[in-house]
Structures are given as structure tokens and as C-alpha cells.
Design a protein around this motif. Structure first.
Motif, PDB file in Angstrom:
ATOM      1  N   ASP A  81     -11.137 -18.788 -89.201  1.00 18.37           N
ATOM      2  CA  ASP A  81     -10.084 -19.798 -89.296  1.00 18.37           C
ATOM      3  C   ASP A  81      -8.708 -19.170 -89.083  1.00 18.37           C
ATOM      4  N   PHE A  82      -8.501 -17.980 -89.636  1.00 17.28           N
ATOM      5  CA  PHE A  82      -7.216 -17.298 -89.478  1.00 17.28           C
ATOM      6  C   PHE A  82      -6.961 -16.966 -88.009  1.00 17.28           C
ATOM      7  N   ARG A  83      -7.982 -16.443 -87.327  1.00 14.04           N
ATOM      8  CA  ARG A  83      -7.859 -16.121 -85.891  1.00 14.04           C
ATOM      9  C   ARG A  83      -7.506 -17.372 -85.098  1.00 14.04           C
ATOM     10  N   LEU A  84      -8.182 -18.445 -85.396  1.00 15.19           N
ATOM     11  CA  LEU A  84      -7.997 -19.701 -84.664  1.00 15.19           C
ATOM     12  C   LEU A  84      -6.546 -20.173 -84.723  1.00 15.19           C
ATOM     13  N   ARG A  85      -5.893 -19.937 -85.850  1.00 19.89           N
ATOM     14  CA  ARG A  85      -4.553 -20.478 -86.067  1.00 19.89           C
ATOM     15  C   ARG A  85      -3.427 -19.468 -85.861  1.00 19.89           C
ATOM     16  N   ASN A  86      -3.754 -18.200 -85.676  1.00 16.90           N
ATOM     17  CA  ASN A  86      -2.694 -17.195 -85.650  1.00 16.90           C
ATOM     18  C   ASN A  86      -2.714 -16.235 -84.467  1.00 16.90           C
ATOM     19  N   ILE A  87      -3.852 -16.106 -83.773  1.00 16.81           N
ATOM     20  CA  ILE A  87      -3.988 -15.061 -82.755  1.00 16.81           C
ATOM     21  C   ILE A  87      -4.492 -15.660 -81.451  1.00 16.81           C
ATOM     22  N   GLY A  88      -3.823 -15.312 -80.339  1.00 21.21           N
ATOM     23  CA  GLY A  88      -4.280 -15.692 -79.013  1.00 21.21           C
ATOM     24  C   GLY A  88      -4.859 -14.494 -78.293  1.00 21.21           C
ATOM     25  N   PHE A  89      -5.896 -14.710 -77.487  1.00 17.85           N
ATOM     26  CA  PHE A  89      -6.574 -13.617 -76.790  1.00 17.85           C
ATOM     27  C   PHE A  89      -6.567 -13.848 -75.281  1.00 17.85           C
ATOM     28  N   VAL A  90      -6.299 -12.768 -74.533  1.00 14.77           N
ATOM     29  CA  VAL A  90      -6.468 -12.772 -73.081  1.00 14.77           C
ATOM     30  C   VAL A  90      -7.321 -11.554 -72.739  1.00 14.77           C
ATOM     31  N   VAL A 106      -8.108 -25.165 -71.672  1.00 16.41           N
ATOM     32  CA  VAL A 106      -6.874 -24.946 -72.439  1.00 16.41           C
ATOM     33  C   VAL A 106      -6.892 -25.723 -73.747  1.00 16.41           C
ATOM     34  N   GLU A 107      -7.393 -26.960 -73.712  1.00 13.34           N
ATOM     35  CA  GLU A 107      -7.316 -27.790 -74.915  1.00 13.34           C
ATOM     36  C   GLU A 107      -8.459 -27.544 -75.890  1.00 13.34           C
ATOM     37  N   PHE A 108      -9.427 -26.723 -75.499  1.00 11.74           N
ATOM     38  CA  PHE A 108     -10.615 -26.505 -76.334  1.00 11.74           C
ATOM     39  C   PHE A 108     -10.252 -25.998 -77.731  1.00 11.74           C
ATOM     40  N   ILE A 109      -9.359 -25.009 -77.806  1.00  6.16           N
ATOM     41  CA  ILE A 109      -8.973 -24.456 -79.107  1.00  6.16           C
ATOM     42  C   ILE A 109      -8.253 -25.506 -79.944  1.00  6.16           C
ATOM     43  N   MET A 110      -7.433 -26.335 -79.289  1.00  7.01           N
ATOM     44  CA  MET A 110      -6.731 -27.387 -80.037  1.00  7.01           C
ATOM     45  C   MET A 110      -7.708 -28.412 -80.598  1.00  7.01           C
ATOM     46  N   GLN A 111      -8.794 -28.671 -79.865  1.00  3.82           N
ATOM     47  CA  GLN A 111      -9.842 -29.552 -80.399  1.00  3.82           C
ATOM     48  C   GLN A 111     -10.437 -28.942 -81.669  1.00  3.82           C
ATOM     49  N   MET A 112     -10.682 -27.640 -81.625  1.00  5.39           N
ATOM     50  CA  MET A 112     -11.231 -26.954 -82.800  1.00  5.39           C
ATOM     51  C   MET A 112     -10.264 -27.001 -83.976  1.00  5.39           C
ATOM     52  N   GLY A 114      -8.422 -29.527 -84.607  1.00  9.88           N
ATOM     53  CA  GLY A 114      -8.332 -30.906 -85.060  1.00  9.88           C
ATOM     54  C   GLY A 114      -7.069 -31.625 -84.620  1.00  9.88           C
ATOM     55  N   ILE A 115      -6.436 -31.140 -83.559  1.00 14.09           N
ATOM     56  CA  ILE A 115      -5.210 -31.761 -83.058  1.00 14.09           C
ATOM     57  C   ILE A 115      -5.557 -33.033 -82.286  1.00 14.09           C
ATOM     58  N   LYS A 116      -4.757 -34.066 -82.477  1.00 15.41           N
ATOM     59  CA  LYS A 116      -5.020 -35.369 -81.850  1.00 15.41           C
ATOM     60  C   LYS A 116      -4.920 -35.289 -80.327  1.00 15.41           C
ATOM     61  N   LYS A 117      -5.655 -36.195 -79.658  1.00 12.87           N
ATOM     62  CA  LYS A 117      -5.784 -36.152 -78.202  1.00 12.87           C
ATOM     63  C   LYS A 117      -4.442 -36.255 -77.481  1.00 12.87           C
ATOM     64  N   ASP A 118      -3.573 -37.154 -77.923  1.00 16.55           N
ATOM     65  CA  ASP A 118      -2.302 -37.303 -77.215  1.00 16.55           C
ATOM     66  C   ASP A 118      -1.458 -36.041 -77.313  1.00 16.55           C
ATOM     67  N   GLN A 119      -1.512 -35.371 -78.467  1.00 13.90           N
ATOM     68  CA  GLN A 119      -0.782 -34.112 -78.642  1.00 13.90           C
ATOM     69  C   GLN A 119      -1.409 -33.002 -77.796  1.00 13.90           C
ATOM     70  N   ARG A 120      -2.757 -32.988 -77.751  1.00 14.71           N
ATOM     71  CA  ARG A 120      -3.457 -32.002 -76.920  1.00 14.71           C
ATOM     72  C   ARG A 120      -3.083 -32.176 -75.460  1.00 14.71           C
ATOM     73  N   ASP A 121      -3.117 -33.402 -74.996  1.00 12.33           N
ATOM     74  CA  ASP A 121      -2.811 -33.681 -73.588  1.00 12.33           C
ATOM     75  C   ASP A 121      -1.402 -33.222 -73.232  1.00 12.33           C
ATOM     76  N   LYS A 122      -0.450 -33.527 -74.109  1.00 14.89           N
ATOM     77  CA  LYS A 122       0.949 -33.173 -73.849  1.00 14.89           C
ATOM     78  C   LYS A 122       1.125 -31.656 -73.779  1.00 14.89           C
ATOM     79  N   ARG A 123       0.573 -30.948 -74.771  1.00 13.96           N
ATOM     80  CA  ARG A 123       0.751 -29.485 -74.796  1.00 13.96           C
ATOM     81  C   ARG A 123      -0.007 -28.822 -73.643  1.00 13.96           C
TER      82      ARG A 123
END
Length: 228
Positions: A81-90, A106-112, A114-123
């Protein structure tokens, strides 16, 4: 302000009862907004260092504090959970999901998260535009060049709004032009949005753009140079 503090970090592999130190008593800190390269010969401990910082591997000794959290003390579920919210990997191999489009990757992590669809689409659209791929939204990885796939990977790494990005040899599988384009994008994101990047690399082009270069040999820091 330090966002990462490493204290007396060691990783020991027991090779037929003869201990092999991948990292040996490393002390290191990173500040917000850094654009830092970790360099050294093969086997020096670069990838081990990034894996430790990302919570993908656990140390034999020592600790890693990210913000107020000692990640070496977290249980497995807490660490995920900490990785999901704090660290990006390339990663150098891109690691995109082949059946998903650029947008879906790109939006897969945001789905994990729990970010809403409209916010995911925008980002997602903001990020794909930032990496120059607004016209590849519905394209799957197999139809993208290596450089384009790596730019999708950068957008994906940024999607969760992490504290920092870990990039392990991100230009290794790219041609010169694609590598240069990718570096310009990451440098721009670092400069304009204060996003922290920490690279492990052999690539002189990455080193040339870094503002700090940490050199490892045999699991120890032998140089730590900041550029003006």
C-alpha cells in the motif's frame, strides 16, 4: 528537506557460506526535487539500492525512512500500500501490460488507488499529453516504439502522484534519439513540477543531465558529487 534517509544499509547474500555484500553499510539521503544518478560498474549495488528504496527487496541490516515512515518495519500488505501511494517505478524493460492501451496502462494504478473515473481520465490525458503521446491514447504497447513505450511508463509512474520516481536503466533499451527525448521529458518534469527522480544507470547521457551523481563500488559509496 530529506524525503529519503538511508542508515547503515546492508544487503548480504550467503554464497556457499561466504557472505557477499551487495550493499555494505550505506548512509545516504535524498532531498525533494533531486535529479540524481546512482552509477558504478556491474555488481556495484546500483539495482540493489533501487530495489531497497522501492521496497522490492528487504535489507539484511539498516533502515530506510521515507518521510516519517521506516519502510523496513512495514508488513508485506502495508508495504504494498505504501509503494502504491508513494513510489513510482520506471524499468528498462517498460513492464507495460500488453493487452491494455496506453491510456489503460497509465490509469491502472489510479484504479488500484480507488480514484474515480472522471478524475482518472483527466489525469491520464494530462500525463499522456505531457509525455507527447496524446495521439496514442488507444494504442497498445505492441504498436508503440520502444521510446513511446517508455514514455507511457513514465506517465504511469507519475499517475499516482508519488513522492519520487525510481528509474532503473530507463534508457538501456532505447535508441539515441528516443533516449534523448525521454531524458528531456523527465528533466522538464523535474524542473517544472519538482518531481524527484533517482536513476541507476550506465548511460553517460543520463549522468550528464543529473545534478547529483552517487558512485557505488563493491556495495559502498566511493563518491557523491553535486553539480552546480
Amino acid at each position: 528537506m530529506n524525503i529519503i534517509e538511508i542508515r547503515n544499509l546492508s544487503k548480504i547474500y550467503d554464497e556457499k557460506t561466504v557472505p557477499v555484500y551487495a550493499l555494505n553499510g550505506v548512509d545516504l539521503a535524498f532531498k525533494e526535487g533531486e535529479f540524481t544518478c546512482i552509477v558504478g560498474p556491474s555488481g556495484s549495488g546500483k539495482t540493489t539500492m533501487l530495489n531497497m528504496l522501492g521496497g522490492l527487496d528487504s535489507p539484511s541490516a539498516g533502515g530506510i525512512r521515507i518521510g516519517d515512515t521506516d519502510i523496513t518495519s512495514l508488513r508485506s500488505r502495508q508495504l504494498i500500500d505504501f509503494r502504491l501511494r508513494n513510489i513510482g517505478f520506471v524499468f528498462q524493460s517498460f513492464n507495460l501490460i500488453p493487452v491494455l492501451t496506453a491510456k489503460e496502462n497509465v490509469e491502472f494504478i489510479m484504479q488500484m488507488q480507488g480514484i474515480k473515473k472522471d478524475q482518472r481520465d483527466k489525469r491520464t490525458m494530462e500525463l499522456l499529453n505531457a509525455v507527447g503521446l496524446a495521439d496514442k491514447v488507444n494504442t497498445r504497447p505492441g504498436k508503440l516504439s520502444g521510446g513511446q513505450q517508455q514514455r507511457v511508463a513514465v506517465a504511469r509512474a507519475l499517475a499516482s502522484k508519488p513522492r519520487f520516481i525510481l528509474a532503473d536503466e530507463p534508457t538501456a533499451n532505447l535508441d539515441s534519439k528516443s533516449a534523448e527525448n525521454l531524458l528531456e521529458i523527465m528533466e522538464k518534469l523535474n524542473r517544472e513540477e519538482n518531481i524527484t527522480f533517482i536513476f541507476s544507470t550506465h548511460d553517460a547521457r543520463v549522468v550528464a543531465k543529473a545534478r547529483r551523481v552517487v558512485t557505488l563500488e563493491d556495495g559502498r559509496i566511493v563518491a557523491d558529487v553535486s553539480k552546480n
